[in-house]
Write an enzyme that holds these catalytic residues in place. Structure first.
Site, PDB file in Angstrom:
ATOM      1  N   LYS A  61       0.917  -1.256  -0.129  1.00 30.88           N
ATOM      2  CA  LYS A  61      -0.096   0.084   0.059  1.00 30.88           C
ATOM      3  C   LYS A  61       0.585   1.356   0.006  1.00 30.88           C
ATOM      4  O   LYS A  61       0.397   2.383  -0.561  1.00 30.88           O
ATOM      5  CB  LYS A  61      -1.025  -0.087   1.196  1.00 30.88           C
ATOM      6  CG  LYS A  61      -2.077  -1.260   1.239  1.00 30.88           C
ATOM      7  CD  LYS A  61      -3.155  -0.560   0.171  1.00 30.88           C
ATOM      8  CE  LYS A  61      -4.243  -1.585   0.124  1.00 30.88           C
ATOM      9  NZ  LYS A  61      -5.350  -1.191  -0.748  1.00 30.88           N
ATOM     10  N   ARG A  62       1.938   1.051   0.427  1.00 28.90           N
ATOM     11  CA  ARG A  62       2.898   2.329   0.714  1.00 28.90           C
ATOM     12  C   ARG A  62       3.408   2.766  -0.757  1.00 28.90           C
ATOM     13  O   ARG A  62       3.820   4.080  -0.867  1.00 28.90           O
ATOM     14  CB  ARG A  62       3.978   2.263   1.778  1.00 28.90           C
ATOM     15  CG  ARG A  62       4.931   1.186   1.148  1.00 28.90           C
ATOM     16  CD  ARG A  62       6.039   0.857   2.275  1.00 28.90           C
ATOM     17  NE  ARG A  62       7.235  -0.085   1.873  1.00 28.90           N
ATOM     18  CZ  ARG A  62       8.102   0.237   0.990  1.00 28.90           C
ATOM     19  NH1 ARG A  62       8.512   1.361   0.631  1.00 28.90           N
ATOM     20  NH2 ARG A  62       9.030  -0.886   0.836  1.00 28.90           N
TER      21      ARG A  62
END
Length: 462
Positions: free
Chosen positions: A244-245
């Site tokens: 997700k980052r």
């Protein structure tokens, strides 16, 4: 010649990850290229984590990407009777056995083996001698374990990675049926692939470690092996596993960001595969025509979001005006925007060459539907705004051409450059220094709304 049959077999424990979508795409392209069949199978044996919502998300993502499957979707939870029959078959042949050992007992044996510096033993009172068939216990729960070969090695002949050899001593006796009678993943996969006559298993290389056990199960069930092709993982630009980052990671997120399906399909196809090292833009029919496993690389692929934006922009600009307007309206409705459709369609030509994703439209052109606070600063020249308002009151007809002529004439009269003269008007009207064409935007807003915005900007301290 045997017909090519591939499958995509996701576990419905969340949204369809972009890596899973690439796996589905490679299976789809390979099957279509060879005139074969593409099968969708939902591996929902993890009953605690598999949800109807996740299943629907997978189906929706497949439909949006137009990865049309020829058979399915099949659900493993609806095929338990088949798996139980196959478990009984292996038990009857002595190729599987009931195990009453608790996890604690097995751990104790492993620890003892490590202490004595030898390979762990998984037989003891559970694994019977070769050729001995043990009656099923009737007084206590038991699992069913596959009798894995102890000697020699298992070879995985992989179409991408080449030959990979596994020492059989490193493989334990796989549980194929739990104590509650439910089958386990590796066993279900093999039974399904046999029953569905899958010829090529194309999947992520995180499944490579499962393959030797599955090969042994194929042999035990008396079936020829399919061909295996394990595709490398997708990494972020920092070479770390995609998370997700890094940004969007699910198909649903990419769709919500305003990417169009053909562009995302094109981009995914090039994550690990290349037809010639040069071609980048390939519509679906060309991908089908050119796809081959021998051009899939062995190294991890990098998801470059900037490249995806560029590619998506190419696809958007290639649309006809009507196609683009249709896509823009559909996207905005899908995202919950109830803006006036006529204005959206009228503004489409102003933004088609400007934005790389449909998701950029609200920030770029949302001022057409709601007033935005202007960017404060000295560029909001009060004198210029007053003169612009007086000029625009008299423009006839009130269209982009007439507005442009009048405002450029005003700049000449005030002896200021167009940039200096028009920027305060742009900020007052659109709320931003960057916007679609100013004159066309003023036409779409209309005289009354344009003058009201200039007046509001003037009153707020311009």
């Amino acid at each position: 010649m045997t017909q090519v049959r591939t499958r995509f077999a996701p576990s419905p424990t969340g949204y369809l990850h972009i890596g899973g979508a690439r796996t589905a795409l490679f299976n789809f392209l390979f099957a279509r290229h060879h005139g074969g069949k593409f099968i969708l199978r939902i591996e929902d044996t993890d009953r605690e984590r598999s949800t109807p919502e996740a299943i629907q998300a997978i189906l929706d993502a497949m439909n949006w990407l137009e990865l049309d499957y020829d058979e399915g979707p099949f659900y493993q939870t609806e095929r338990y009777s088949l798996y139980k029959e196959k478990v009984k078959e292996l038990l009857a042949k002595g190729k599987a056995y009931p195990c009453i050992c608790t996890p604690g007992e097995l751990d104790a044996r492993r620890q003892l083996a490590q202490k004595e510096k030898r390979k762990p033993s998984y037989d003891g009172t559970c694994r019977p001698a070769e050729g001995v068939i043990v009656p099923l216990p009737t007084d206590k729960p038991y699992t069913v374990r596959f009798r894995s070969p102890r000697e020699g090695s298992t070879l995985v002949n992989d179409l991408i990675k080449g030959d990979v050899t596994f020492d059989n001593r490193e493989l334990d006796d796989l549980i194929i049926s739990r104590s509650d009678g439910t089958p386990t993943y590796n066993f279900c996969v093999v039974v399904d692939d046999i029953e569905m006559a899958i010829t090529h298993i194309i999947r992520g290389d995180d499944h490579l470690s499962n393959t030797p056990r599955q090969i042994q199960l194929y042999a035990a069930l008396g079936h020829e092996l399919p061909q295996f092709a394990h595709v490398p993982l997708i990494l972020g630009t920092d070479k770390a596993r995609l998370s997700k980052r890094h940004g969007a990671t699910s198909v649903d997120e990419f769709r919500g960001a305003g990417y169009v399906a053909p562009a995302l399909m094109n981009f995914l196809a090039l994550l690990g595969w290349a037809p010639d090292g040069e071609t980048t833009i390939m519509p679906p029919q060309e991908l089908v025509a050119r796809f081959s496993l021998d051009r899939v690389g062995g190294s991890p692929a990098t998801l470059d979001y900037q490249k995806l934006d560029w590619m998506n922009g190419v696809y958007l600009r290639a649309m006809t005006p009507d196609e683009y307007a249709d896509a823009l309206v559909a996207y905005l409705r899908e995202q919950g925007y109830e803006w006036d459709e006529r204005t959206i369609r009228a503004s489409a030509p102003l933004v088609q060459e400007k934005i790389a994703r449909l998701g950029e439209y609200p920030a770029f052109a949302g001022f057409l539907f709601e007033r935005r606070d202007g960017e404060a600063g000295g560029e909001l020249d009060a004198g210029i705004l007053d003169e612009a308002a007086d000029t625009l009151r008299d423009v006839e007809p009130f269209n982009a051409e007439a507005v442009e002529a009048a405002l450029r004439s005003l700049c000449d009269r005030l002896e200021v450059s167009p940039r200096k003269g028009l920027q305060p008007i742009r900020i007052a009207v659109t709320g931003s220094k960057i916007s679609p064409g100013l004159f066309e935007s003023i036409e779409l807003l209309g005289r009354e709304e344009t003058l009201a915005r200039i007046s509001a900007a003037r009153a707020e301290g311009a």
